[in-house]
Design a protein around this motif. Structure first.
Motif, PDB file in Angstrom:
ATOM      1  N   VAL A  75       0.819  -1.221   0.000  1.00 36.25           N
ATOM      2  CA  VAL A  75       0.000   0.000   0.000  1.00 36.25           C
ATOM      3  C   VAL A  75       0.850   1.267   0.000  1.00 36.25           C
ATOM      4  O   VAL A  75       1.829   1.379   0.728  1.00 36.25           O
ATOM      5  CB  VAL A  75      -0.963   0.003   1.208  1.00 36.25           C
ATOM      6  N   THR A  76       0.422   2.214  -0.844  1.00 39.22           N
ATOM      7  CA  THR A  76       0.990   3.569  -0.883  1.00 39.22           C
ATOM      8  C   THR A  76      -0.182   4.548  -0.934  1.00 39.22           C
ATOM      9  O   THR A  76      -1.181   4.281  -1.591  1.00 39.22           O
ATOM     10  CB  THR A  76       1.861   3.763  -2.139  1.00 39.22           C
ATOM     11  N   ILE A  77      -0.046   5.689  -0.266  1.00 38.86           N
ATOM     12  CA  ILE A  77      -1.135   6.662  -0.213  1.00 38.86           C
ATOM     13  C   ILE A  77      -0.693   7.983  -0.834  1.00 38.86           C
ATOM     14  O   ILE A  77       0.413   8.473  -0.587  1.00 38.86           O
ATOM     15  CB  ILE A  77      -1.592   6.890   1.241  1.00 38.86           C
ATOM     16  N   VAL A  78      -1.590   8.548  -1.638  1.00 38.07           N
ATOM     17  CA  VAL A  78      -1.422   9.883  -2.226  1.00 38.07           C
ATOM     18  C   VAL A  78      -2.637  10.698  -1.805  1.00 38.07           C
ATOM     19  O   VAL A  78      -3.766  10.189  -1.826  1.00 38.07           O
ATOM     20  CB  VAL A  78      -1.336   9.796  -3.768  1.00 38.07           C
ATOM     21  N   ALA A  79      -2.427  11.941  -1.410  1.00 36.65           N
ATOM     22  CA  ALA A  79      -3.550  12.755  -0.942  1.00 36.65           C
ATOM     23  C   ALA A  79      -3.454  14.183  -1.455  1.00 36.65           C
ATOM     24  O   ALA A  79      -2.361  14.724  -1.637  1.00 36.65           O
ATOM     25  CB  ALA A  79      -3.596  12.759   0.581  1.00 36.65           C
ATOM     26  N   THR A  80      -4.625  14.766  -1.664  1.00 40.35           N
ATOM     27  CA  THR A  80      -4.740  16.184  -2.034  1.00 40.35           C
ATOM     28  C   THR A  80      -5.838  16.787  -1.168  1.00 40.35           C
ATOM     29  O   THR A  80      -6.930  16.220  -1.073  1.00 40.35           O
ATOM     30  CB  THR A  80      -5.122  16.345  -3.519  1.00 40.35           C
ATOM     31  N   ILE A  81      -5.540  17.911  -0.513  1.00 41.01           N
ATOM     32  CA  ILE A  81      -6.563  18.561   0.299  1.00 41.01           C
ATOM     33  C   ILE A  81      -6.711  20.025  -0.089  1.00 41.01           C
ATOM     34  O   ILE A  81      -5.804  20.635  -0.665  1.00 41.01           O
ATOM     35  CB  ILE A  81      -6.278  18.441   1.817  1.00 41.01           C
ATOM     36  N   TRP A  82      -7.895  20.560   0.227  1.00 38.44           N
ATOM     37  CA  TRP A  82      -8.181  21.981   0.029  1.00 38.44           C
ATOM     38  C   TRP A  82      -8.844  22.483   1.298  1.00 38.44           C
ATOM     39  O   TRP A  82      -9.792  21.883   1.805  1.00 38.44           O
ATOM     40  CB  TRP A  82      -9.118  22.181  -1.161  1.00 38.44           C
ATOM     41  N   ARG A  83      -8.311  23.591   1.826  1.00 37.70           N
ATOM     42  CA  ARG A  83      -8.891  24.230   3.007  1.00 37.70           C
ATOM     43  C   ARG A  83      -9.195  25.669   2.657  1.00 37.70           C
ATOM     44  O   ARG A  83      -8.354  26.364   2.105  1.00 37.70           O
ATOM     45  CB  ARG A  83      -7.915  24.185   4.178  1.00 37.70           C
ATOM     46  N   GLY A  84     -10.383  26.107   2.984  1.00 36.68           N
ATOM     47  CA  GLY A  84     -10.722  27.491   2.671  1.00 36.68           C
ATOM     48  C   GLY A  84     -12.089  27.869   3.199  1.00 36.68           C
ATOM     49  O   GLY A  84     -12.557  27.315   4.200  1.00 36.68           O
ATOM     50  N   LYS A  85     -12.720  28.808   2.520  1.00 39.27           N
ATOM     51  CA  LYS A  85     -14.021  29.316   2.921  1.00 39.27           C
ATOM     52  C   LYS A  85     -15.079  28.902   1.905  1.00 39.27           C
ATOM     53  O   LYS A  85     -14.830  28.887   0.700  1.00 39.27           O
ATOM     54  CB  LYS A  85     -13.989  30.850   3.022  1.00 39.27           C
ATOM     55  N   LYS A  86     -16.258  28.574   2.414  1.00 41.64           N
ATOM     56  CA  LYS A  86     -17.371  28.232   1.521  1.00 41.64           C
ATOM     57  C   LYS A  86     -17.644  29.373   0.552  1.00 41.64           C
ATOM     58  O   LYS A  86     -17.991  29.141  -0.604  1.00 41.64           O
ATOM     59  CB  LYS A  86     -18.629  27.930   2.340  1.00 41.64           C
ATOM     60  N   SER A  87     -17.478  30.590   1.048  1.00 37.41           N
ATOM     61  CA  SER A  87     -17.754  31.760   0.209  1.00 37.41           C
ATOM     62  C   SER A  87     -16.767  31.881  -0.948  1.00 37.41           C
ATOM     63  O   SER A  87     -17.026  32.583  -1.921  1.00 37.41           O
ATOM     64  CB  SER A  87     -17.718  33.036   1.057  1.00 37.41           C
ATOM     65  N   ASP A  88     -15.615  31.173  -0.853  1.00 36.06           N
ATOM     66  CA  ASP A  88     -14.623  31.197  -1.934  1.00 36.06           C
ATOM     67  C   ASP A  88     -14.876  30.115  -2.985  1.00 36.06           C
ATOM     68  O   ASP A  88     -14.224  30.098  -4.022  1.00 36.06           O
ATOM     69  CB  ASP A  88     -13.207  30.991  -1.370  1.00 36.06           C
ATOM     70  N   VAL A  89     -15.802  29.197  -2.684  1.00 30.31           N
ATOM     71  CA  VAL A  89     -16.071  28.081  -3.594  1.00 30.31           C
ATOM     72  C   VAL A  89     -17.252  28.434  -4.491  1.00 30.31           C
ATOM     73  O   VAL A  89     -18.399  28.439  -4.049  1.00 30.31           O
ATOM     74  CB  VAL A  89     -16.360  26.776  -2.807  1.00 30.31           C
TER      75      VAL A  89
END
Length: 197
Positions: A75-89
């Motif tokens: 097993v190998t893991i790759v991850a992508t995350i996004w943190r921000g404001k709902k108003s920016d989406v």
């Protein structure tokens, strides 16, 4: 090589904060993950037998499954995350597709031949085509790789429980200040994109 991809998101009521994690769990032996899922589903205290989900599983079950992934040498893991404001989406689906495409790119870079198994979010065919198009565009510059994309029902493909649990661990870390679950699989995370850094 097989890679199983799923997401976890968090948006608290009364807050503008928004979090999305997309995780790819890669393996050269998917049977080991399938067997780990089936062993857990036989435990009497689980709330469901149809599908293993981190959000409805007792913490001991989550920990047990994450330890199984951490101890699996395939097993190998790759991850992508996004943190921000709902108003920016402006568009939740565009953000989701962008993160899946980014995670898929980093996954594909790690293997010359790979099958991407994505937890099926869309029932409409045009949405499925949009997602696959975003992935294909993202990996276009990775030459010589053979990539197949499957959007599959997580009730039918039991290995999709793996990215569900790992993505949930990321959510616990970044949204609830609880790194206990993330720390179990931390050493398996070989590529991590935090798009807000």
């Amino acid at each position: 090589m097989d890679a199983f991809i799923d997401e976890s998101w968090f948006s608290a009521k009364g807050s503008d904060d928004y979090f999305l994690a997309v995780v790819s769990v890669m393996t050269t032996d998917r049977r080991k993950i399938e067997l780990a899922v089936r062993r857990l589903k036989r435990i009497p205290k689980l709330k469901t037998r149809s599908e293993l989900k981190a959000s409805i599983s007792p913490p001991k079950i989550v920990s047990k499954f994450l330890h199984a992934l951490a101890q699996d040498p395939n097993v190998t893991i790759v991850a992508t995350i996004w943190r921000g404001k709902k108003s920016d989406v402006e568009d939740n689906e565009e953000l989701y597709q962008r993160l899946v495409a980014r995670c898929a790119l980093q996954t594909v870079k790690r293997s010359k031949r790979i099958d991407l198994h994505i937890d099926k979010r869309y029932t409409r065919q045009n949405r499925q085509q949009e997602l696959e198009g975003a992935i294909r565009e993202s990996i276009a510059d990775v030459s010589g790789n053979i990539v197949q994309v499957f959007q599959e029902d997580s009730q039918a493909v039991e290995e999709l429980a793996a990215p569900d649990f790992v993505a949930w661990a990321f959510t616990q870390r970044y949204c609830h200040a609880n790194s206990d679950f993330y720390n179990i699989i931390r050493a398996k995370v070989k590529h991590f994109d935090d798009l807000n850094k």
